[in-house]
Motif scaffolding. Structure first.
Motif, mmCIF file in Angstrom:
data_model
loop_
_atom_site.group_PDB
_atom_site.id
_atom_site.type_symbol
_atom_site.label_atom_id
_atom_site.label_comp_id
_atom_site.label_asym_id
_atom_site.label_seq_id
_atom_site.Cartn_x
_atom_site.Cartn_y
_atom_site.Cartn_z
ATOM 1 N N VAL A 181 0.842 -1.211 0.000
ATOM 2 C CA VAL A 181 0.000 0.000 0.000
ATOM 3 C C VAL A 181 0.872 1.255 0.000
ATOM 4 O O VAL A 181 0.438 2.313 0.442
ATOM 5 N N LYS A 207 -4.227 5.721 -1.753
ATOM 6 C CA LYS A 207 -5.468 5.289 -2.418
ATOM 7 C C LYS A 207 -6.185 4.208 -1.631
ATOM 8 O O LYS A 207 -7.413 4.145 -1.640
ATOM 9 N N GLN A 208 -5.423 3.391 -0.902
ATOM 10 C CA GLN A 208 -6.080 2.307 -0.157
ATOM 11 C C GLN A 208 -6.838 2.821 1.064
ATOM 12 O O GLN A 208 -7.569 2.062 1.700
ATOM 13 N N MET A 225 -10.850 1.317 1.256
ATOM 14 C CA MET A 225 -10.479 0.215 0.360
ATOM 15 C C MET A 225 -9.730 -0.895 1.099
ATOM 16 O O MET A 225 -10.015 -2.078 0.913
ATOM 17 N N ILE A 226 -8.790 -0.524 1.959
ATOM 18 C CA ILE A 226 -7.970 -1.537 2.640
ATOM 19 C C ILE A 226 -8.826 -2.480 3.487
ATOM 20 O O ILE A 226 -8.511 -3.662 3.627
ATOM 21 N N VAL A 279 -10.103 -5.231 1.354
ATOM 22 C CA VAL A 279 -9.018 -6.173 1.022
ATOM 23 C C VAL A 279 -8.724 -7.087 2.214
ATOM 24 O O VAL A 279 -8.629 -8.309 2.073
ATOM 25 N N GLY A 288 -2.506 -3.752 -2.902
ATOM 26 C CA GLY A 288 -3.572 -3.271 -2.025
ATOM 27 C C GLY A 288 -4.685 -2.509 -2.714
ATOM 28 O O GLY A 288 -5.634 -2.090 -2.050
ATOM 29 N N ASP A 289 -4.604 -2.327 -4.023
ATOM 30 C CA ASP A 289 -5.679 -1.608 -4.722
ATOM 31 C C ASP A 289 -6.544 -2.551 -5.542
ATOM 32 O O ASP A 289 -7.329 -2.111 -6.372
ATOM 33 N N ASP A 349 -8.812 -3.634 -10.465
ATOM 34 C CA ASP A 349 -7.756 -2.802 -9.890
ATOM 35 C C ASP A 349 -8.347 -1.399 -9.830
ATOM 36 O O ASP A 349 -8.588 -0.776 -10.868
ATOM 37 N N TYR A 402 -12.131 3.153 -10.075
ATOM 38 C CA TYR A 402 -12.561 3.485 -8.710
ATOM 39 C C TYR A 402 -14.081 3.701 -8.680
ATOM 40 O O TYR A 402 -14.760 3.298 -7.735
#
Ligand code: GDD
Ligand code: MG
Length: 349
Positions: free
Chosen positions: A7, A23-24, A33-34, A37, A123-124, A234, A241
Motif C-alpha cells: 500500500v 489510495k487504499q 479500500m484496505i 481487502v 492493495g488496490d 484494480d 474506482y
C-alpha cells in the motif's frame, strides 16, 4: 498465514484525491479500500496482515490505532524510501520475521513459526478470488511462487502472463505496448510465495517484482500461475474506482445502499447509478449519473455530474456540469455554471 499488502504507492492516477491520502484509504462505498481487502483475506484464513507502507503511513496507523483492521491484527512496515514492489516485499517480510532458506525463525525453538508460505497482495485490487484454493494449488504443485491471473480486454495496462497448459509461466511482460500483448491473462496482483523468494531480491535498492523478479523466474521455468474468473478490479484509476463502487451497489458484486443514511438527496434530483456518501448533499434538480459524491460534498441545484468524482467536502455550484471522468479534489469548489470535461481540480502542477 501471513499476508503482506502493498500500500506504499503514490496513487498518482487518482490525483487529486490521493494528494494527501493513500489510495487504499479512500472509501469504497462504506469503508476504506484496505478494509475490503483485509476482510477478504480474513475470510480465507489469513490471521496477520503486514501493511507495506511508504507514502503517508500515518493515514493507516491513525485509522487503526489499536492495530486491528477488519477484525485482524495489522502490522506496519514503513519503508525509509520507496523500494518498489519486490524491495517492499523483502523489507516487509523481514520486518514480519519471515526468513529465507533454513534460517527459520522457529529453528531457535520458537513456537511461532512464521517462516512459512506467505501471501502478497497489491492493495488496490478488489477481488473475490478463492485464495484458499490458490494456496492449496500452490502447495500441491510444490511451487516457489504462484500468481493469480485474470482475463481482461485491455492487457497493456497490466503485467501480461502467458502460461502453458500446466500453469507454468512462459513469460512476464509488465505493461507491454498495446497490440503486442502475448495473452489477455494478466497478473491479478495476488501471489503465494515461499520464503526462498527473498533470496532473489537484492537488498539496498529499488527492485520491481514485475520487471525483475518474475521475468527472471519465468525464464527459469520456476514461476506458476492459476487462472481465475472470479470478480476482479484494480481500483487505481478514476474509471475503475467508480466502477468498483457501482459494482458493490448494483448487484454485480453486492447490494450495499448507494446513498448513505446521513446524506441528503433532494426529491427532485435525478440520481442514476451513483454513490452519495455520508453527509453529502445533492440539490434540487441536480443530475448524477455513474458518479461518486464523497463525504460531506455538495452538488448544487441543477448541476450535472456524469462519470465523475466529487471529492470529500467539495462543492459543485448551481448549474455546473462535470463529465467524462472529471475529479474534484477535497474541499475544492466549482463555480456555478462552470463546465468541466475530463478535468482534475486542482490539476497537477
Ligand atoms: N510499499 C510499497 N512500496 N508499495 C508500493 C510501491 C513501493 O515502492 N510501489 C507500488 N506500491 C503498491 C501500490 O500502492 C499498489 O497497492 C501496488 O503496490 C501495485 O502498484 P500499482 O501502482 O497499483 O501498480 P499497477 O496497477 O500499475 O500494476 C500492478 O498491478 C496490476 C494488477 O492490478 C502490477 O503488479 C501489474 O503486473 C498487475 O497486472
Ligand atoms: Mg494498481
Amino acid at each position: 498465514m501471513q499476508a503482506i499488502v502493498l500500500v506504499g504507492g503514490f496513487g498518482t492516477r487518482l490525483h487529486p484525491l490521493t494528494r494527501n491520502v493513500p489510495k487504499q484509504m479512500l472509501p469504497v462505498v462504506d469503508r476504506p479500500m484496505i478494509e475490503h481487502v483485509v476482510a477478504h483475506l480474513a475470510a480465507h484464513g489469513v490471521t496477520r496482515v503486514v501493511l507495506s507502507l511508504g507514502f503517508r503511513p500515518e493515514a493507516f496507523s491513525d485509522a487503526y490505532p489499536d492495530g486491528i483492521c477488519a477484525g485482524i491484527p495489522v502490522h506496519y512496515a514503513v519503508e525509509p524510501e520507496p523500494l518498489d514492489t519486490a524491495g517492499a516485499v523483502r523489507f516487509a517480510a523481514l520486518a514480519a520475521g519471515i526468513r529465507p532458506g533454513n534460517e527459520s525463525a522457529s529453528s531457535a525453538g520458537s513456537a511461532d513459526d512464521v517462516s512459512d508460505t506467505f501471501l502478497v497482495l497489491n492493495g488496490d485490487v478488489l477481488t473475490d478470488l478463492n485464495v484458499t484454493a490458490m494456496v492449496a494449488g500452490h502447495r500441491a504443485a510444490g511451487a516457489e511462487a504462484t500468481l493469480a491471473l485474470t482475463e481482461v480486454d485491455d492487457p497493456s495496462r497490466y503485467g501480461v502472463v502467458p502460461t502453458d497448459a500446466e500453469g507454468r509461466v512462459l513469460g512476464f511482460v509488465e505493461k507491454p505496448d498495446a497490440g503486442s500483448e502475448p495473452s489477455r491473462w494478466i497478473n491479478a496482483g495476488t501471489y503465494v510465495l515461499e520464503p526462498s523468494i527473498l533470496e532473489r531480491i537484492p537488498a539496498g535498492r529499488r527492485v520491481s517484482i514485475e520487471r525483475e523478479v518474475f521475468p527472471a523466474m519465468a525464464a527459469e521455468g520456476s514461476l506458476h500461475a492459476v487462472q481465475s474468473d472470479a470478480y476482479w478490479i484494480d481500483a487505481g484509476t478514476p474509471e475503475a474506482y467508480i466502477r468498483a463502487q457501482l459494482d458493490l451497489v448494483d448487484g454485480t458484486r453486492g447490494d450495499l445502499p448507494a446513498a448513505h443514511p446521513s446524506s441528503t438527496v433532494d426529491p427532485s434530483a435525478d440520481v442514476q447509478r451513483s454513490i452519495v456518501m455520508a453527509g453529502a448533499t445533492v440539490g434540487p434538480g441536480a443530475h448524477l449519473l455513474n458518479s461518486i459524491v464523497m463525504d460531506a460534498a455538495t452538488v448544487g441545484a441543477g448541476a450535472m455530474v456524469a462519470h465523475s468524482i466529487v471529492g470529500p467536502g467539495a462543492h459543485v455550484g448551481e448549474g455546473a456540469s462535470l463529465t467524462d471522468l472529471t475529479v474534484i479534489g477535497e474541499s475544492e469548489s466549482v463555480g456555478a455554471g462552470i463546465e468541466l470535461i475530463g478535468a482534475r481540480v486542482p490539476g497537477d502542477s
